[in-house]
Design a protein around this motif. Structure first.
Motif, short mmCIF file in Angstrom:
data_model
loop_
_atom_site.label_atom_id
_atom_site.label_comp_id
_atom_site.label_asym_id
_atom_site.label_seq_id
_atom_site.Cartn_x
_atom_site.Cartn_y
_atom_site.Cartn_z
N GLU A 129 0.57 4.29 -2.72
CA GLU A 129 0.24 5.66 -2.31
C GLU A 129 1.36 6.63 -2.63
O GLU A 129 1.11 7.80 -2.94
CB GLU A 129 -0.10 5.67 -0.82
N THR A 167 -3.37 -2.90 -5.07
CA THR A 167 -3.03 -1.71 -4.29
C THR A 167 -2.92 -0.48 -5.18
O THR A 167 -3.37 0.61 -4.80
CB THR A 167 -1.73 -1.91 -3.48
N THR A 220 0.83 -1.20 0.00
CA THR A 220 0.00 0.00 0.00
C THR A 220 0.87 1.25 0.00
O THR A 220 0.56 2.23 -0.67
CB THR A 220 -0.92 0.00 1.23
N ARG A 255 -11.65 9.29 -7.83
CA ARG A 255 -12.98 9.59 -7.28
C ARG A 255 -12.97 10.95 -6.58
O ARG A 255 -13.92 11.72 -6.67
CB ARG A 255 -13.44 8.49 -6.33
N GLU A 256 -11.88 11.24 -5.90
CA GLU A 256 -11.77 12.53 -5.21
C GLU A 256 -11.70 13.68 -6.21
O GLU A 256 -12.29 14.75 -5.98
CB GLU A 256 -10.53 12.53 -4.31
N TRP A 313 -14.23 -4.15 -10.75
CA TRP A 313 -14.06 -2.69 -10.66
C TRP A 313 -14.91 -1.96 -11.69
O TRP A 313 -15.36 -0.84 -11.44
CB TRP A 313 -12.60 -2.34 -10.83
N ALA A 371 -8.02 4.61 -7.88
CA ALA A 371 -9.47 4.82 -7.84
C ALA A 371 -9.84 5.85 -6.79
O ALA A 371 -10.70 6.71 -7.01
CB ALA A 371 -10.18 3.49 -7.56
N SER A 372 -9.20 5.79 -5.63
CA SER A 372 -9.49 6.76 -4.57
C SER A 372 -9.16 8.18 -5.02
O SER A 372 -9.93 9.12 -4.81
CB SER A 372 -8.69 6.41 -3.31
N ALA A 373 -7.99 8.34 -5.67
CA ALA A 373 -7.58 9.67 -6.14
C ALA A 373 -8.50 10.16 -7.25
O ALA A 373 -8.90 11.34 -7.27
CB ALA A 373 -6.14 9.61 -6.64
N ARG A 387 -6.48 0.42 -6.31
CA ARG A 387 -7.25 1.02 -5.22
C ARG A 387 -6.81 2.46 -4.96
O ARG A 387 -7.66 3.37 -4.81
CB ARG A 387 -7.07 0.19 -3.94
N ALA A 388 -5.50 2.69 -4.93
CA ALA A 388 -5.00 4.04 -4.69
C ALA A 388 -5.41 4.98 -5.82
O ALA A 388 -5.80 6.14 -5.58
CB ALA A 388 -3.48 4.01 -4.54
N LEU A 410 -16.91 1.10 -10.14
CA LEU A 410 -16.42 2.44 -10.46
C LEU A 410 -17.19 3.13 -11.57
O LEU A 410 -16.87 4.26 -11.95
CB LEU A 410 -14.93 2.36 -10.84
#
Length: 304
Positions: free
Chosen positions: A73, A122, A69, A132-133, A172, A128-130, A125-126, A176
């Motif tokens: 990140e 990992t 992770t 989405r934000e 995903w 996708a989080s960025a 996921r990282a 997503l």
């Protein structure tokens, strides 16, 4: 402006110091994306960055093994700090530890699963989080293999990882979709150092490395070209042209591009009250056995 012009987009390509990953990074940069080049070999990563910058592109190197992770990140942070955002994640990094099942150690299995499968997880996921934000959609492009579609002798770890990667992308694509983030798998076939380990291609690889062009039947029937023949699919999937393409496994190599099917039922039978071993045996011989599928990818004969 062309729909495949990636001006203003920022891409991360893991394992991009050499081979297919380098081809992806260079092609994305040629389409005007800023590129974060990742590899465990600092010299190789820096060389790719220099090539991109020399042609007027924007690029930085992040030297780190993928899987954790923390590494995933760190890649996102590097992209955001250098270029302000992240739009494209190409999870390409991988290692090989080939052995037949009874000789494969825990360490052999874990090394491949950690880099290919956990690394894709990992990093995906990282990213996708960025994305989405940011709220502007994005592209997650994972790298599969024919081994993950058909199985491959001596590659329990690699085949399992690559099969899992396809399943992750399909999942995903559902999770997503509302965020306008696509998830797809590129299944490349190309002349690389790994191809050279296949006995049927060993001599051909030597000729290719010496600069000789590949014969037409190799490019078509065997779907083998150079890494640069695979890169256009990555650029296309990263572009606006592919905004509605998600959850797909797409093969490319040489002169051939192919769409892989999702697993599907090939036949079904019903028996009131359920099944017994003897009734299964009879049904298998009558209906199912003719539909059995062989394991392993088929290698066409090489014309002399």
């Amino acid at each position: 402006m062309s729909a495949t012009d990636l001006t203003g987009k920022v891409a991360i390509v893991t394992g991009s110091g050499r081979g297919l990953g380098r081809a992806y990074a260079l092609a994305l940069a040629a389409a005007n994306a800023a590129v974060v080049v990742n590899d465990v070999d600092s010299d190789a990563a820096d060389e790719v960055v220099r090539r991109i910058i020399a042609t007027g592109g924007r690029s930085i190197a992040v030297v780190a093994p993928v899987g954790s992770t923390e590494s995933a990140e760190a890649l996102i942070r590097a992209a955001q700090e250098a270029f302000g955002r992240v739009d494209i994640m190409v999870a390409n990094a991988g290692v090989l530890r080939d052995k037949v099942l009874w000789k494969m150690s825990d360490a052999d299995f874990d090394a491949v699963i950690n880099t290919h499968l956990r690394g894709a997880f990992t990093c995906g996921r990282a990213a996708a989080s960025a994305m989405r934000e940011q709220g502007e959609g994005g592209r997650i492009i994972l790298i599969g293999s024919p081994a993950g579609q058909f199985g491959s002798f001596g590659q329990t770890n690699y085949a399992a990882a690559k099969a899992g990667i396809v399943a992750m992308a399909r999942t995903w694509s559902l999770e997503l979709a509302r965020a306008n983030i696509t998830a797809n798998v590129v299944i490349p076939t190309a002349m690389t150092a790994m191809t050279a380990t296949i006995p049927a291609y060993a001599e051909l690889y030597k000729s290719f490395e010496a600069g000789e062009p590949l014969p037409r039947d190799i490019r078509r029937d065997h779907a083998l070209g150079g890494p640069e023949d695979v890169a256009p699919l990555v650029v296309w999937l990263a572009s606006d042209d592919a905004a509605n393409v998600t959850g797909q496994a797409i093969g490319i190599g040489g002169d051939k591009i192919t769409l892989y099917s999702h697993p599907a039922e090939r036949a079904a039978q019903y028996r009131d009250g359920g099944w017994t071993p003897s009734s299964i045996s009879a049904a298998w011989a009558e209906q199912f056995q003719p539909l059995e599928q062989p394991s392993g990818a088929t290698i066409q004969p090489i014309s002399k």
